[in-house]
Design an enzyme around this catalytic site. Structure first.
Site, PDB file in Angstrom:
ATOM      1  N   ASP A  14      -2.813  -1.740  -7.254  1.00  0.00           N
ATOM      2  CA  ASP A  14      -3.471  -2.198  -6.030  1.00  0.00           C
ATOM      3  C   ASP A  14      -4.857  -2.781  -6.329  1.00  0.00           C
ATOM      4  OD1 ASP A  14      -4.413  -2.658  -3.502  1.00  0.00           O
ATOM      5  OD2 ASP A  14      -4.121  -0.620  -2.767  1.00  0.00           O
ATOM      6  N   ARG A  36       0.848  -1.190   0.000  1.00  0.00           N
ATOM      7  CA  ARG A  36       0.000   0.000   0.000  1.00  0.00           C
ATOM      8  C   ARG A  36       0.885   1.241   0.000  1.00  0.00           C
ATOM      9  NH1 ARG A  36      -5.377  -0.472   2.226  1.00  0.00           N
ATOM     10  NH2 ARG A  36      -6.439  -1.903   0.817  1.00  0.00           N
ATOM     11  N   GLN A  62      -0.138   2.350  -6.292  1.00  0.00           N
ATOM     12  CA  GLN A  62      -1.596   2.551  -6.337  1.00  0.00           C
ATOM     13  C   GLN A  62      -2.236   2.003  -7.604  1.00  0.00           C
ATOM     14  OE1 GLN A  62      -2.244   6.734  -5.651  1.00  0.00           O
ATOM     15  NE2 GLN A  62      -2.685   6.420  -3.487  1.00  0.00           N
ATOM     16  N   SER A  70      -7.598  -2.783  -3.516  1.00  0.00           N
ATOM     17  CA  SER A  70      -8.346  -1.530  -3.383  1.00  0.00           C
ATOM     18  C   SER A  70      -9.367  -1.361  -4.498  1.00  0.00           C
ATOM     19  CB  SER A  70      -7.384  -0.335  -3.368  1.00  0.00           C
ATOM     20  OG  SER A  70      -6.622  -0.329  -2.184  1.00  0.00           O
ATOM     21  N   TYR A  89      -3.207  -0.933   6.793  1.00  0.00           N
ATOM     22  CA  TYR A  89      -4.306  -1.814   7.147  1.00  0.00           C
ATOM     23  C   TYR A  89      -4.611  -1.707   8.635  1.00  0.00           C
ATOM     24  CZ  TYR A  89      -3.632  -4.123   2.628  1.00  0.00           C
ATOM     25  OH  TYR A  89      -3.524  -4.385   1.289  1.00  0.00           O
TER      26      TYR A  89
END
Length: 387
Positions: A135, A127, A132, A138, A233
């Site tokens: 990911d 993360r 990004q 997500s 997290y």
């Protein structure tokens, strides 16, 4: 370099690893793309669309798996109807990129290492800002949060928004969202768009501003311990902190028309957030949507994959929510995979550079070895339990 897209064999999996638009871009880069016949059908991308994008459609599953240099999937490899494991079809030295769930199922890493496959797990993408675009957790969690609210709205025997009518004013529904990660934040945004009054809780105080920016009230509980793990997290908390949390949230659950739970800890059973006593205190007709059902559920009454009524409350435990929106889920996942592959490839060849923090974190097996210490520890735990 031959990149192959496998057809998912899991019954509830409707997503596909690459969509035609992404295939066309990869082919323009000089890559050869094979797509298993029917791979995109359940996501509404037919074979003709892939052929138009320049892909080669392969009907022979064995050939597709055994001749691929990079094989792309959504779900982890499984046993086929003929009794053979999909892992056994991979050629030695090939690369597999997929969701693999190695912390909860470390045996899969052991099998991939034995096959001498270089495996990259999409769950292990760090993360970080740089990662990004890769990911997938997500991108798929956002879909889950959105769909959970729609499911709740359909099940609730009330309106979500406030309505002023000739027959009187109808008060808006009260929604309580537990967990303000990607799924929770999308759930907040969706519930607000539908006109509900939204409260949200998370053990991580850092998410307060994000919750408030979406128009929800943040339920804050001060705990005497660190609540955020590496990568942002939520961290598993002590029993004392869990008890304190349950005491505070009970009142909010009791007053809610809808409770949506989203809390998950990678590689572990989902934390219990809603006890049966809390369910008993809820209003008849209230709804709980438990996004964490696949990991055992955040609600004590959740039955994964089923809708049940307990103590007058409808409790929904959906499995694989992103797969219920397969078009956009596949599009987002395909972009995540493509971003990761750009990192892996140099001059149309695979180059595994462990000096890169993203590759180092995501690559769980290479050259016949399991690379992750966490997976090795999980495997030892499983081995000890069996013996």
């Amino acid at each position: 370099m031959r990149i192959a897209v496998a057809k998912e064999i899991e019954v509830c999996e409707r997503r596909v690893a690459l969509v035609p638009d992404i295939v066309a871009r990869l082919i323009k880069q000089g890559l050869e793309i094979w797509v298993e016949a029917g791979a995109g059908e359940r996501a509404f991308f037919n074979d003709a669309a892939y052929e138009a994008a320049g892909a080669t459609i392969i009907a022979d599953t064995n050939r597709l798996w055994s001749e691929a240099d990079i094989l792309l999937k959504v779900s982890p490899p499984r046993e086929r109807e003929d009794g053979r494991s999909e892992i056994d079809l991979l050629k030695e030295g090939s690369v597999l990129i997929s969701f693999l769930n190695p912390l909860a199922n470390p045996v899969i890493a052991q099998k991939l290492a034995a096959r001498k496959v270089t495996a990259l797990s999409m769950e292990m993408i760090p993360r970080t800002t740089r990662a990004q675009s890769m990911d997938a957790l997500s991108s798929q969690a956002s879909i889950a949060g959105y769909k959970a609210v729609l499911i709740a709205a359909a099940a609730l025997p009330k309106y979500f928004p406030m309505l002023t009518t000739a027959a009187g004013t109808i008060a808006p529904a009260k929604i309580f969202i537990m967990g303000a990660g990607v799924a929770g934040l999308q759930a907040i945004a969706t519930a607000r768009r539908l006109g509900a009054v939204v409260e949200a809780f998370d053990i991580r105080p850092a998410v307060k501003e994000e919750v408030q920016s979406l128009g929800a009230k943040f339920v804050e509980i001060k705990l005497d311990e660190e609540t955020t793990a590496a990568g942002g997290y939520a961290k598993e908390i002590s029993e004392a902190s869990k008890k304190r949390t349950q005491e505070v949230v009970t009142e909010h659950i009791k007053n809610a028309d809808v409770v949506i739970t989203t809390a998950q800890v990678p590689g572990k059973k989902a934390p219990l957030l809603v006890t049966e006593d809390m369910v008993k205190q809820m209003k008849p007709g209230s709804v709980i949507v438990d996004i964490a059902a696949e990991q055992g559920g955040n609600c004590a009454c959740t039955d994964p994959g089923r809708d049940i009524v307990a103590h007058g409350v409808t409790i929904i435990g959906p499995i694989n929510l992103p797969s219920s929106l397969p078009v956009h889920a596949s599009q987002l996942y395909a972009k995540n995979l493509t971003s990761l592959m750009q990192l892996l490839m140099k001059d149309k060849n695979v180059e595994i550079n462990f000096a890169d923090d993203i590759i180092d974190a995501a690559c769980i097996t290479h050259a016949g070895e399991i690379r992750s210490t966490r997976i090795k520890e999980a495997l030892q735990t499983v081995t000890s339990a069996v013996s």
